[in-house]
Design a protein around this motif. Structure first.
Motif, PDB file in Angstrom:
ATOM      1  N   ILE A  97       0.850  -1.196   0.000  1.00 11.28           N
ATOM      2  CA  ILE A  97       0.000   0.000   0.000  1.00 11.28           C
ATOM      3  C   ILE A  97       0.882   1.241   0.000  1.00 11.28           C
ATOM      4  CG2 ILE A  97      -1.926   1.151   1.161  1.00 11.28           C
ATOM      5  CD1 ILE A  97      -2.411  -1.405   2.768  1.00 11.28           C
ATOM      6  N   GLU A  98       0.443   2.247  -0.759  1.00  6.79           N
ATOM      7  CA  GLU A  98       1.148   3.527  -0.768  1.00  6.79           C
ATOM      8  C   GLU A  98       0.708   4.324   0.460  1.00  6.79           C
ATOM      9  OE1 GLU A  98       0.086   6.065  -4.030  1.00  6.79           O
ATOM     10  OE2 GLU A  98       1.924   7.251  -3.896  1.00  6.79           O
ATOM     11  N   GLU A  99       1.671   4.784   1.216  1.00 10.42           N
ATOM     12  CA  GLU A  99       1.410   5.639   2.378  1.00 10.42           C
ATOM     13  C   GLU A  99       0.425   6.738   1.984  1.00 10.42           C
ATOM     14  OE1 GLU A  99       4.237   8.556   5.142  1.00 10.42           O
ATOM     15  OE2 GLU A  99       4.892   7.958   3.162  1.00 10.42           O
ATOM     16  N   GLY A 100      -0.567   6.980   2.823  1.00 11.89           N
ATOM     17  CA  GLY A 100      -1.503   8.067   2.557  1.00 11.89           C
ATOM     18  C   GLY A 100      -2.757   7.638   1.806  1.00 11.89           C
ATOM     19  N   LEU A 101      -2.825   6.382   1.382  1.00 16.38           N
ATOM     20  CA  LEU A 101      -4.056   5.902   0.735  1.00 16.38           C
ATOM     21  C   LEU A 101      -5.212   6.052   1.729  1.00 16.38           C
ATOM     22  CD1 LEU A 101      -5.132   4.363  -1.888  1.00 16.38           C
ATOM     23  CD2 LEU A 101      -5.030   2.309  -0.487  1.00 16.38           C
ATOM     24  N   GLY A 135       4.595   7.795  -3.407  1.00 15.91           N
ATOM     25  CA  GLY A 135       5.341   7.856  -4.670  1.00 15.91           C
ATOM     26  C   GLY A 135       6.126   6.595  -4.986  1.00 15.91           C
ATOM     27  N   MET A 136       6.168   5.650  -4.044  1.00 17.14           N
ATOM     28  CA  MET A 136       6.952   4.433  -4.254  1.00 17.14           C
ATOM     29  C   MET A 136       6.118   3.271  -4.773  1.00 17.14           C
ATOM     30  SD  MET A 136      10.126   5.044  -3.718  1.00 17.14           S
ATOM     31  CE  MET A 136      10.529   6.776  -3.725  1.00 17.14           C
ATOM     32  N   CYS A 137       4.788   3.413  -4.763  1.00 15.11           N
ATOM     33  CA  CYS A 137       3.935   2.509  -5.543  1.00 15.11           C
ATOM     34  C   CYS A 137       2.681   3.287  -5.899  1.00 15.11           C
ATOM     35  CB  CYS A 137       3.626   1.199  -4.812  1.00 15.11           C
ATOM     36  SG  CYS A 137       2.231   1.226  -3.678  1.00 15.11           S
ATOM     37  N   ASP A 138       1.840   2.740  -6.762  1.00 15.79           N
ATOM     38  CA  ASP A 138       0.663   3.475  -7.205  1.00 15.79           C
ATOM     39  C   ASP A 138      -0.572   2.974  -6.452  1.00 15.79           C
ATOM     40  OD1 ASP A 138      -0.981   5.169  -8.567  1.00 15.79           O
ATOM     41  OD2 ASP A 138      -1.063   3.957 -10.386  1.00 15.79           O
ATOM     42  N   LYS A 139      -0.882   3.608  -5.337  1.00 12.90           N
ATOM     43  CA  LYS A 139      -2.046   3.331  -4.494  1.00 12.90           C
ATOM     44  C   LYS A 139      -1.983   1.978  -3.799  1.00 12.90           C
ATOM     45  CE  LYS A 139      -5.250   6.438  -6.819  1.00 12.90           C
ATOM     46  NZ  LYS A 139      -4.452   6.819  -7.996  1.00 12.90           N
ATOM     47  N   ILE A 140      -2.266   0.912  -4.522  1.00  9.08           N
ATOM     48  CA  ILE A 140      -2.209  -0.405  -3.875  1.00  9.08           C
ATOM     49  C   ILE A 140      -1.986  -1.490  -4.916  1.00  9.08           C
ATOM     50  CG2 ILE A 140      -4.743  -0.598  -3.918  1.00  9.08           C
ATOM     51  CD1 ILE A 140      -4.505  -2.256  -1.314  1.00  9.08           C
ATOM     52  N   PHE A 141      -1.128  -2.427  -4.584  1.00  6.33           N
ATOM     53  CA  PHE A 141      -0.943  -3.648  -5.370  1.00  6.33           C
ATOM     54  C   PHE A 141      -1.349  -4.806  -4.466  1.00  6.33           C
ATOM     55  CE2 PHE A 141       2.993  -1.360  -7.319  1.00  6.33           C
ATOM     56  CZ  PHE A 141       2.194  -0.645  -8.200  1.00  6.33           C
TER      57      PHE A 141
ATOM     58  N   PHE B  52       0.814 -22.670   5.029  1.00  9.78           N
ATOM     59  CA  PHE B  52       0.636 -21.815   3.854  1.00  9.78           C
ATOM     60  C   PHE B  52       0.982 -20.394   4.286  1.00  9.78           C
ATOM     61  CE2 PHE B  52      -2.916 -20.127   0.772  1.00  9.78           C
ATOM     62  CZ  PHE B  52      -1.970 -19.857  -0.200  1.00  9.78           C
ATOM     63  N   SER B  53       1.931 -19.775   3.614  1.00  6.57           N
ATOM     64  CA  SER B  53       2.302 -18.416   4.013  1.00  6.57           C
ATOM     65  C   SER B  53       2.496 -17.526   2.804  1.00  6.57           C
ATOM     66  CB  SER B  53       3.594 -18.440   4.829  1.00  6.57           C
ATOM     67  OG  SER B  53       4.694 -18.481   3.972  1.00  6.57           O
ATOM     68  N   ILE B  54       2.429 -16.225   3.037  1.00  4.73           N
ATOM     69  CA  ILE B  54       2.696 -15.254   1.965  1.00  4.73           C
ATOM     70  C   ILE B  54       3.368 -14.033   2.567  1.00  4.73           C
ATOM     71  CG2 ILE B  54       0.471 -14.002   2.100  1.00  4.73           C
ATOM     72  CD1 ILE B  54       0.509 -14.006  -1.041  1.00  4.73           C
ATOM     73  N   ASP B  55       4.276 -13.430   1.819  1.00  7.02           N
ATOM     74  CA  ASP B  55       4.905 -12.178   2.237  1.00  7.02           C
ATOM     75  C   ASP B  55       5.315 -11.389   1.012  1.00  7.02           C
ATOM     76  OD1 ASP B  55       5.374 -11.419   5.083  1.00  7.02           O
ATOM     77  OD2 ASP B  55       6.068 -13.487   5.221  1.00  7.02           O
ATOM     78  N   SER B  56       5.100 -10.086   1.084  1.00  4.82           N
ATOM     79  CA  SER B  56       5.608  -9.201   0.041  1.00  4.82           C
ATOM     80  C   SER B  56       6.883  -8.547   0.531  1.00  4.82           C
ATOM     81  CB  SER B  56       4.580  -8.121  -0.298  1.00  4.82           C
ATOM     82  OG  SER B  56       3.488  -8.672  -0.998  1.00  4.82           O
ATOM     83  N   TYR B  57       7.846  -8.411  -0.356  1.00  5.27           N
ATOM     84  CA  TYR B  57       9.131  -7.803  -0.015  1.00  5.27           C
ATOM     85  C   TYR B  57       9.321  -6.527  -0.822  1.00  5.27           C
ATOM     86  CZ  TYR B  57       9.727 -12.030   2.538  1.00  5.27           C
ATOM     87  OH  TYR B  57       9.519 -13.041   3.451  1.00  5.27           O
ATOM     88  N   THR B  58       9.560  -5.438  -0.086  1.00  2.00           N
ATOM     89  CA  THR B  58       9.703  -4.115  -0.712  1.00  2.00           C
ATOM     90  C   THR B  58      10.994  -3.455  -0.229  1.00  2.00           C
ATOM     91  OG1 THR B  58       8.507  -3.022   1.104  1.00  2.00           O
ATOM     92  CG2 THR B  58       7.165  -3.823  -0.730  1.00  2.00           C
ATOM     93  N   VAL B  59      11.927  -4.278   0.242  1.00  2.00           N
ATOM     94  CA  VAL B  59      13.153  -3.755   0.879  1.00  2.00           C
ATOM     95  C   VAL B  59      13.873  -2.742  -0.026  1.00  2.00           C
ATOM     96  CG1 VAL B  59      14.607  -5.662   0.049  1.00  2.00           C
ATOM     97  CG2 VAL B  59      15.240  -4.455   2.145  1.00  2.00           C
ATOM     98  N   SER B  60      14.415  -1.716   0.611  1.00  2.00           N
ATOM     99  CA  SER B  60      15.186  -0.691  -0.097  1.00  2.00           C
ATOM    100  C   SER B  60      16.442  -0.387   0.714  1.00  2.00           C
ATOM    101  CB  SER B  60      14.330   0.565  -0.255  1.00  2.00           C
ATOM    102  OG  SER B  60      15.108   1.626  -0.734  1.00  2.00           O
ATOM    103  N   PRO B  61      17.635  -0.500   0.112  1.00  2.00           N
ATOM    104  CA  PRO B  61      17.907  -0.877  -1.284  1.00  2.00           C
ATOM    105  C   PRO B  61      17.698  -2.368  -1.527  1.00  2.00           C
ATOM    106  CG  PRO B  61      19.969  -0.662  -0.083  1.00  2.00           C
ATOM    107  CD  PRO B  61      18.885  -0.260   0.872  1.00  2.00           C
ATOM    108  N   ILE B  62      17.600  -2.742  -2.821  1.00  2.00           N
ATOM    109  CA  ILE B  62      17.316  -4.146  -3.111  1.00  2.00           C
ATOM    110  C   ILE B  62      18.542  -5.037  -2.939  1.00  2.00           C
ATOM    111  CG2 ILE B  62      15.273  -3.813  -4.542  1.00  2.00           C
ATOM    112  CD1 ILE B  62      16.940  -3.835  -7.025  1.00  2.00           C
ATOM    113  N   PHE B  63      19.740  -4.436  -2.931  1.00  2.00           N
ATOM    114  CA  PHE B  63      20.973  -5.182  -2.586  1.00  2.00           C
ATOM    115  C   PHE B  63      21.544  -4.577  -1.311  1.00  2.00           C
ATOM    116  CE2 PHE B  63      20.552  -5.498  -7.195  1.00  2.00           C
ATOM    117  CZ  PHE B  63      20.653  -6.874  -7.390  1.00  2.00           C
ATOM    118  N   PHE B  64      21.905  -5.414  -0.362  1.00  3.09           N
ATOM    119  CA  PHE B  64      22.454  -4.922   0.908  1.00  3.09           C
ATOM    120  C   PHE B  64      23.509  -5.929   1.370  1.00  3.09           C
ATOM    121  CE2 PHE B  64      18.347  -7.064   1.340  1.00  3.09           C
ATOM    122  CZ  PHE B  64      18.690  -8.180   2.100  1.00  3.09           C
ATOM    123  N   PRO B  65      24.413  -5.539   2.265  1.00  7.38           N
ATOM    124  CA  PRO B  65      25.454  -6.480   2.695  1.00  7.38           C
ATOM    125  C   PRO B  65      24.832  -7.725   3.325  1.00  7.38           C
ATOM    126  CG  PRO B  65      25.933  -4.246   3.472  1.00  7.38           C
ATOM    127  CD  PRO B  65      24.545  -4.216   2.923  1.00  7.38           C
TER     128      PRO B  65
END
Lengths: 339, 339
Positions: A97-101, A135-141, B52-65
């Motif tokens: 989710i985009e912050e502020g939705l 600004g890091m995603c568009d509303k919600i995926f 059964f599990s699910i997780d979304s990953y949005t880590v920034s930066p996408i490469f880290f030590p």
């Protein structure tokens, strides 16, 4: 592969297949993934066969006539499980989710998810929520993964398809893609086209519970890339066959046809979200259509073509004018973020 | 609920729990989801119990030590399946990619996924790719869903926890969060902190294959919100207990401690991606730690505290100075997009 990821890699067309075949499978090839079915079919034990699917939804706008991203994410995953003959049971739901939705927007989306999952008797059993900066995603995926159980006697796969089989579609085509495009308001005119977004669970279960179940060879829901992409994928994965379809038999609503004519879209390339293509033995095709027609979601079901023996796999359309043309895989991204 | 979705709803802290309890469960309450375990435990038949599990990953930066978004997404899902005692088997992988991302970046991410999934013997069986226009997401988001099988004799749940049980951690804390923060380069100094990102499959399987398996009550990997969030969640979901931990027993590397001291972070609040908290019977706690210490990923394993009877559930830390303080759920989003 190009040096950069193109929008068209997600289109469901030619570039998507190249991305999957030349890139994804290079890394992750295995017996199950290589089938490239709508759901993975996995054997847990001698008696237990499961369907497992995942899809991310990035549709824009998130609300469109006939549905929203919530309803779409549940129906899409249910339909993918149905494609391999599974009974859909459990869904996991992951939100980015985009912050502020607005919370009100979330409430509407959750209401849709609740409504369709309760109606279809699938349980949301686990989930995850990530929130990213504005600004890091568009509303919600939304990403949904699903599990269904496949009865032991059911085994739908490309290798069942043979020359002579009939191609059935459960209803009129191209509505979802047109509805989403129209709701972007970019074409300067209005239309009453509604997305066909729907779970096909009830409809497909009726067919699988009938005496004709054993004659169902294959199913695929023609989403991104439309009927053209789905049929091309079938002929490319099955040895020695082509598919011939007849334009006059393909159900399409007047408003959809009109919209596509105006904008030069081929409705065969446009996404559906509540239709199923079925490849069935010719002996039972009429009977299967009769069953489908008894239900609202199948009222426009029709036999639209047939499988023929051919060394050069292709999809051929017999046009209204009696000419024939090859139906190619859509190449470029006509319609980004349609689902 | 606020009128808008806050960044902190995804932090793993107090706001996340409020979001889940007051909002998500309002819509989707059911017996399985309400458990709020790291994986849903679902019964497919009398003999088959799945995780059964699910997780979304949005880590920034996408490469880290120490890792990248690919390795993280596979290890995270494997670890979530392990929490309920499952043997991780199948993973589905869904990508949301920003148009224009370098193909070379995708190759690196896919290489990581391939390496860890092959090493851990889990199969990528299905997937999806969506590409969104430039600026509509931040490089790449990955969602992984996993399926594991739970042996019939294993049943880890909150209701097994009782006063007297020991609290074990499999290694030193707070490395992942610190490594990701440092790799953002915003603090003007360098450090050799590495993320602990790892699959705990081998380690946990050793414990579950030992004679002490039946004495393992509960497991949770302390990711977002760190050890503080994980333990607070445990005391809140278990009736009539608190957890007391001792600062001097909690393994932490010098560089991590130094970095947290400098910036005023509480390492208990910081994410781990290769550690497991285990609640076990006191009679076998020492033996379980002995097993863990035989392996690289468990070499710093330690008993860090115990479960006590208490009408007012809380997490209490006995500090190095002998004083006691309550360890609260982290409230605000100190560290967005840490995973």
């Amino acid at each position: 592969m190009k040096e950069k990821i193109l929008l068209s890699y997600g289109s469901g067309g030619k570039h998507t297949f190249e991305f999957i075949n030349n890139f994804v499978l290079k890394y992750f090839s295995n017996d199950i993934l290589n089938q490239l079915l709508d759901s993975a079919v996995i054997k847990i034990s001698d008696n237990t066969k499961l369907a497992f699917s995942i899809d991310s939804y990035t549709v824009s706008p998130i609300f469109f006539p006939g549905g929203d991203i919530g309803k779409l994410s549940i129906c899409g995953t249910i339909n993918d499980l149905l494609c391999v003959g599974a009974k859909p049971l459990f869904i996991s739901l992951s939100l980015i989710i985009e912050e502020g939705l607005e919370t009100e927007v979330m409430e509407k989306i959750f209401s849709s998810i609740k409504e369709v999952s309760e109606k279809e008797n699938v349980k949301i059993v686990t989930g995850d929520t990530k929130v990213v900066q504005k600004g890091m995603c568009d509303k919600i995926f939304i990403t949904t993964a699903g599990i269904g159980v496949i009865e032991n006697n059911i085994d739908l796969n490309y290798n069942k398809i043979e020359a002579g089989d009939a191609v059935i579609i459960t209803g009129s085509i191209a509505e979802h893609g047109c509805a989403v495009l129209l709701s972007r308001g970019a074409y300067g005119f209005k239309s009453d086209i509604q997305s066909d977004c729907a779970s096909l669970k009830g409809l497909v279960e009726k067919v699988l519970a009938s005496n004709y179940a054993q004659y169902i060879k294959f199913m695929r829901d023609p989403t991104r890339g439309g009927v053209a992409a789905a049929l091309n994928e079938i002929v490319n994965k099955t040895k020695g066959i082509s598919i011939e379809i007849e334009e006059e038999k393909i159900p399409i609503k007047d408003n959809v046809k009109h919209f596509c004519d105006l904008l030069g879209f081929d409705p065969l390339n446009i996404a559906n979200e509540g239709k199923m293509l079925m490849i069935v033995s010719p002996t039972v095709a009429e009977e299967v259509v009769k069953i489908l027609k008894q239900y609202h979601l199948g009222k426009d079901a029709a036999i639209i073509g047939k499988v023929v023996r051919d060394e050069k796999p292709k999809v051929v359309l017999k046009t209204l004018y009696g000419t024939k043309r090859i139906v190619e895989l859509p190449i470029a991204e006509e319609l980004p973020r349609i689902c």
